[in-house]
Motif scaffolding. Structure first.
Motif, short mmCIF file in Angstrom:
data_model
loop_
_atom_site.label_atom_id
_atom_site.label_comp_id
_atom_site.label_asym_id
_atom_site.label_seq_id
_atom_site.Cartn_x
_atom_site.Cartn_y
_atom_site.Cartn_z
N GLY A 23 -10.29 1.68 5.43
CA GLY A 23 -10.63 2.78 4.54
C GLY A 23 -10.82 2.38 3.09
N SER A 24 -10.68 1.11 2.78
CA SER A 24 -10.76 0.66 1.40
C SER A 24 -12.17 0.84 0.82
N ARG A 25 -12.24 1.53 -0.31
CA ARG A 25 -13.54 1.71 -0.98
C ARG A 25 -14.11 0.38 -1.48
N ALA A 26 -13.26 -0.62 -1.65
CA ALA A 26 -13.74 -1.94 -2.09
C ALA A 26 -14.64 -2.59 -1.05
N TYR A 27 -14.60 -2.08 0.18
CA TYR A 27 -15.40 -2.66 1.25
C TYR A 27 -16.48 -1.70 1.75
N GLU A 28 -17.00 -0.91 0.86
CA GLU A 28 -18.13 -0.05 1.20
C GLU A 28 -19.43 -0.81 0.93
N GLY A 29 -20.52 -0.25 1.41
CA GLY A 29 -21.84 -0.85 1.13
C GLY A 29 -21.99 -2.22 1.75
N MET A 84 -17.40 -6.69 6.73
CA MET A 84 -16.22 -7.54 6.76
C MET A 84 -15.01 -6.84 7.37
N VAL A 85 -14.88 -5.54 7.18
CA VAL A 85 -13.70 -4.84 7.70
C VAL A 85 -14.02 -3.92 8.88
N ALA A 86 -15.28 -3.79 9.23
CA ALA A 86 -15.64 -2.96 10.37
C ALA A 86 -14.97 -3.52 11.62
N GLY A 87 -14.18 -2.72 12.26
CA GLY A 87 -13.49 -3.16 13.46
C GLY A 87 -12.28 -4.05 13.20
N TYR A 88 -11.94 -4.29 11.92
CA TYR A 88 -10.79 -5.14 11.61
C TYR A 88 -9.51 -4.46 12.06
N ARG A 89 -8.59 -5.26 12.55
CA ARG A 89 -7.32 -4.73 13.04
C ARG A 89 -6.17 -5.61 12.57
N VAL A 90 -5.16 -4.99 11.98
CA VAL A 90 -3.91 -5.67 11.67
C VAL A 90 -2.98 -5.33 12.82
N GLY A 91 -2.84 -6.25 13.74
CA GLY A 91 -2.06 -5.98 14.95
C GLY A 91 -0.59 -6.31 14.81
N ASP A 126 -3.48 -14.33 2.86
CA ASP A 126 -4.53 -14.03 3.82
C ASP A 126 -5.09 -12.63 3.62
N LEU A 127 -4.23 -11.68 3.38
CA LEU A 127 -4.65 -10.29 3.17
C LEU A 127 -3.88 -9.73 1.99
N MET A 128 -4.54 -8.89 1.20
CA MET A 128 -3.86 -8.09 0.19
C MET A 128 -4.72 -6.87 -0.07
N PHE A 129 -4.13 -5.72 0.17
CA PHE A 129 -4.83 -4.45 -0.03
C PHE A 129 -3.91 -3.48 -0.73
N VAL A 130 -4.47 -2.72 -1.65
CA VAL A 130 -3.77 -1.61 -2.29
C VAL A 130 -4.59 -0.36 -2.00
N ALA A 131 -3.93 0.68 -1.53
CA ALA A 131 -4.61 1.93 -1.22
C ALA A 131 -5.39 2.41 -2.43
N ASP A 132 -6.57 2.95 -2.20
CA ASP A 132 -7.43 3.41 -3.30
C ASP A 132 -6.68 4.31 -4.27
N GLN A 133 -5.94 5.28 -3.75
CA GLN A 133 -5.25 6.23 -4.62
C GLN A 133 -4.04 5.63 -5.34
N SER A 134 -3.66 4.41 -4.98
CA SER A 134 -2.50 3.76 -5.60
C SER A 134 -2.88 2.67 -6.58
N GLN A 135 -4.16 2.45 -6.80
CA GLN A 135 -4.58 1.40 -7.71
C GLN A 135 -4.28 1.79 -9.15
N ASN A 136 -4.08 0.78 -9.99
CA ASN A 136 -3.74 0.95 -11.40
C ASN A 136 -2.36 1.56 -11.62
N ARG A 137 -1.46 1.34 -10.67
CA ARG A 137 -0.06 1.80 -10.78
C ARG A 137 0.91 0.63 -10.79
#
Length: 164
Positions: free
Chosen positions: A31-37, A42-49, A83-94
Protein backbone atom coordinates in the motif's frame (compact mmCIF):
# COMPACT_ATOMS: atom_id res chain seq x y z
CA UNK A 1 15.56 -4.85 22.61
CA UNK A 2 12.61 -2.49 22.70
CA UNK A 3 13.20 1.19 22.08
CA UNK A 4 10.70 4.03 22.17
CA UNK A 5 10.36 7.75 21.61
CA UNK A 6 7.65 10.21 22.43
CA UNK A 7 6.55 12.56 19.68
CA UNK A 8 3.92 15.26 19.59
CA UNK A 9 1.41 12.61 18.59
CA UNK A 10 2.25 10.04 21.29
CA UNK A 11 4.80 7.34 21.99
CA UNK A 12 6.31 5.01 19.41
CA UNK A 13 7.84 1.66 20.37
CA UNK A 14 9.98 -0.77 18.41
CA UNK A 15 9.62 -4.49 19.02
CA UNK A 16 10.62 -7.73 17.34
CA UNK A 17 8.11 -8.78 14.69
CA UNK A 18 6.29 -12.08 15.03
CA UNK A 19 4.76 -14.36 12.41
CA UNK A 20 1.38 -12.83 13.31
CA UNK A 21 2.60 -9.48 11.90
CA UNK A 22 3.14 -10.88 8.38
CA UNK A 23 -0.17 -9.79 6.86
CA UNK A 24 0.05 -6.28 8.31
CA UNK A 25 3.61 -5.84 7.03
CA UNK A 26 2.63 -7.13 3.60
CA UNK A 27 -0.24 -4.62 3.46
CA UNK A 28 2.12 -1.82 4.45
CA UNK A 29 4.54 -2.73 1.62
CA UNK A 30 1.87 -3.14 -1.04
CA UNK A 31 0.00 0.00 0.00
CA UNK A 32 2.99 2.34 0.07
CA UNK A 33 2.47 5.46 -2.05
CA UNK A 34 6.23 5.48 -2.65
CA UNK A 35 5.67 2.50 -4.97
CA UNK A 36 2.95 3.91 -7.17
CA UNK A 37 3.34 4.53 -10.89
CA UNK A 38 6.60 3.34 -12.40
CA UNK A 39 7.63 1.64 -9.15
CA UNK A 40 4.43 -0.41 -8.69
CA UNK A 41 5.87 -3.56 -10.29
CA UNK A 42 8.43 -3.87 -7.52
CA UNK A 43 5.85 -4.51 -4.78
CA UNK A 44 3.03 -6.03 -6.82
CA UNK A 45 2.46 -9.43 -5.29
CA UNK A 46 5.20 -8.86 -2.69
CA UNK A 47 4.71 -10.83 0.51
CA UNK A 48 6.39 -10.55 3.90
CA UNK A 49 5.83 -14.10 5.07
CA UNK A 50 6.04 -15.62 8.55
CA UNK A 51 9.08 -17.61 7.39
CA UNK A 52 10.88 -14.39 6.40
CA UNK A 53 10.08 -12.84 9.80
CA UNK A 54 11.34 -15.90 11.64
CA UNK A 55 14.59 -16.18 9.68
CA UNK A 56 15.63 -12.49 9.77
CA UNK A 57 15.76 -9.70 12.31
CA UNK A 58 12.51 -7.93 11.56
CA UNK A 59 11.39 -5.14 13.87
CA UNK A 60 8.12 -3.21 13.96
CA UNK A 61 7.45 0.35 15.11
CA UNK A 62 4.06 0.61 16.80
CA UNK A 63 1.94 3.35 18.26
CA UNK A 64 2.33 3.10 22.02
CA UNK A 65 -1.36 3.79 22.52
CA UNK A 66 -3.08 1.26 20.29
CA UNK A 67 -0.26 -0.91 18.96
CA UNK A 68 -0.98 0.15 15.36
CA UNK A 69 1.93 -0.70 13.02
CA UNK A 70 3.67 2.50 11.89
CA UNK A 71 6.63 0.95 10.06
CA UNK A 72 9.18 -1.84 10.06
CA UNK A 73 12.63 -2.91 8.92
CA UNK A 74 14.44 -6.16 8.23
CA UNK A 75 18.13 -6.59 8.96
CA UNK A 76 19.87 -9.46 7.19
CA UNK A 77 23.12 -10.44 8.89
CA UNK A 78 24.91 -12.33 6.11
CA UNK A 79 25.74 -10.43 4.07
CA UNK A 80 24.84 -7.39 6.23
CA UNK A 81 21.96 -5.54 4.58
CA UNK A 82 18.96 -3.45 5.47
CA UNK A 83 16.70 -5.54 3.27
CA UNK A 84 13.38 -3.82 3.88
CA UNK A 85 12.33 -0.57 5.53
CA UNK A 86 8.87 0.90 5.22
CA UNK A 87 7.02 3.60 7.12
CA UNK A 88 3.26 3.82 6.70
CA UNK A 89 2.24 6.80 4.56
CA UNK A 90 0.22 8.38 7.38
CA UNK A 91 3.15 7.98 9.81
CA UNK A 92 5.83 9.72 7.76
CA UNK A 93 7.52 12.84 9.14
CA UNK A 94 6.90 11.72 12.74
CA UNK A 95 10.40 10.36 13.45
CA UNK A 96 9.45 6.73 12.80
CA UNK A 97 12.07 6.22 10.07
CA UNK A 98 14.82 7.80 12.16
CA UNK A 99 13.85 5.64 15.14
CA UNK A 100 13.93 2.50 12.97
CA UNK A 101 17.38 3.39 11.57
CA UNK A 102 18.76 4.05 15.06
CA UNK A 103 17.32 0.73 16.24
CA UNK A 104 18.81 -1.07 13.23
CA UNK A 105 22.24 0.40 13.99
CA UNK A 106 21.99 -0.82 17.59
CA UNK A 107 20.99 -4.30 16.42
CA UNK A 108 23.80 -4.35 13.84
CA UNK A 109 26.34 -3.33 16.47
CA UNK A 110 25.08 -6.02 18.87
CA UNK A 111 25.50 -8.59 16.07
CA UNK A 112 29.12 -7.49 15.57
CA UNK A 113 28.57 -5.81 12.20
CA UNK A 114 30.74 -2.87 11.18
CA UNK A 115 28.63 -1.81 8.17
CA UNK A 116 25.19 -2.39 6.69
CA UNK A 117 24.41 -2.10 2.98
CA UNK A 118 21.21 -0.56 1.65
CA UNK A 119 20.00 -0.83 -1.93
CA UNK A 120 17.58 2.06 -1.82
CA UNK A 121 14.33 2.83 -3.55
CA UNK A 122 15.47 5.87 -5.60
CA UNK A 123 13.12 8.38 -3.89
CA UNK A 124 14.35 7.22 -0.44
CA UNK A 125 18.04 7.98 -1.05
CA UNK A 126 17.76 11.45 0.49
CA UNK A 127 16.26 10.03 3.67
CA UNK A 128 19.01 7.44 4.06
CA UNK A 129 21.69 10.05 3.50
CA UNK A 130 20.04 12.33 6.07
CA UNK A 131 20.39 9.61 8.72
CA UNK A 132 24.05 8.88 8.03
CA UNK A 133 24.23 6.48 5.08
CA UNK A 134 26.89 7.16 2.45
CA UNK A 135 26.43 6.41 -1.22
CA UNK A 136 28.90 3.74 -2.35
CA UNK A 137 27.61 2.82 -5.80
CA UNK A 138 24.67 1.90 -7.99
CA UNK A 139 22.78 -1.39 -8.16
CA UNK A 140 21.82 -2.14 -11.75
CA UNK A 141 18.25 -2.76 -12.82
CA UNK A 142 16.98 -6.33 -12.67
CA UNK A 143 13.96 -6.42 -15.02
CA UNK A 144 11.12 -7.15 -15.06
CA UNK A 145 10.42 -6.34 -11.37
CA UNK A 146 13.04 -3.60 -11.02
CA UNK A 147 13.44 -1.72 -14.28
CA UNK A 148 15.62 1.09 -12.91
CA UNK A 149 19.05 1.46 -11.33
CA UNK A 150 19.04 2.01 -7.56
CA UNK A 151 21.40 3.87 -5.25
CA UNK A 152 23.59 1.61 -3.14
CA UNK A 153 24.41 3.07 0.26
CA UNK A 154 26.15 1.96 3.39
CA UNK A 155 25.81 2.66 7.09
CA UNK A 156 29.07 2.46 9.01
CA UNK A 157 28.46 0.95 12.44
CA UNK A 158 31.03 2.18 14.98
CA UNK A 159 31.82 -0.44 17.63
CA UNK A 160 31.52 2.11 20.43
CA UNK A 161 28.05 3.36 19.52
CA UNK A 162 29.24 6.80 18.45
CA UNK A 163 28.14 8.43 15.25
CA UNK A 164 24.79 9.43 13.79
Amino acid sequence: MERSITSGSGSISVRRATARDAKRLTRLVRGSRAYEGQYAAMVAGYRVGPDYIESHRVFVATDGGDGHVLGFYALVLAPPELDLMFVADQSQNRGVGRLLVAHMQTEARAAGLDRVRVVSHPPAEGFYRSVGAVRVGTASATPPAVAWDRPELEFLIPADGSGP
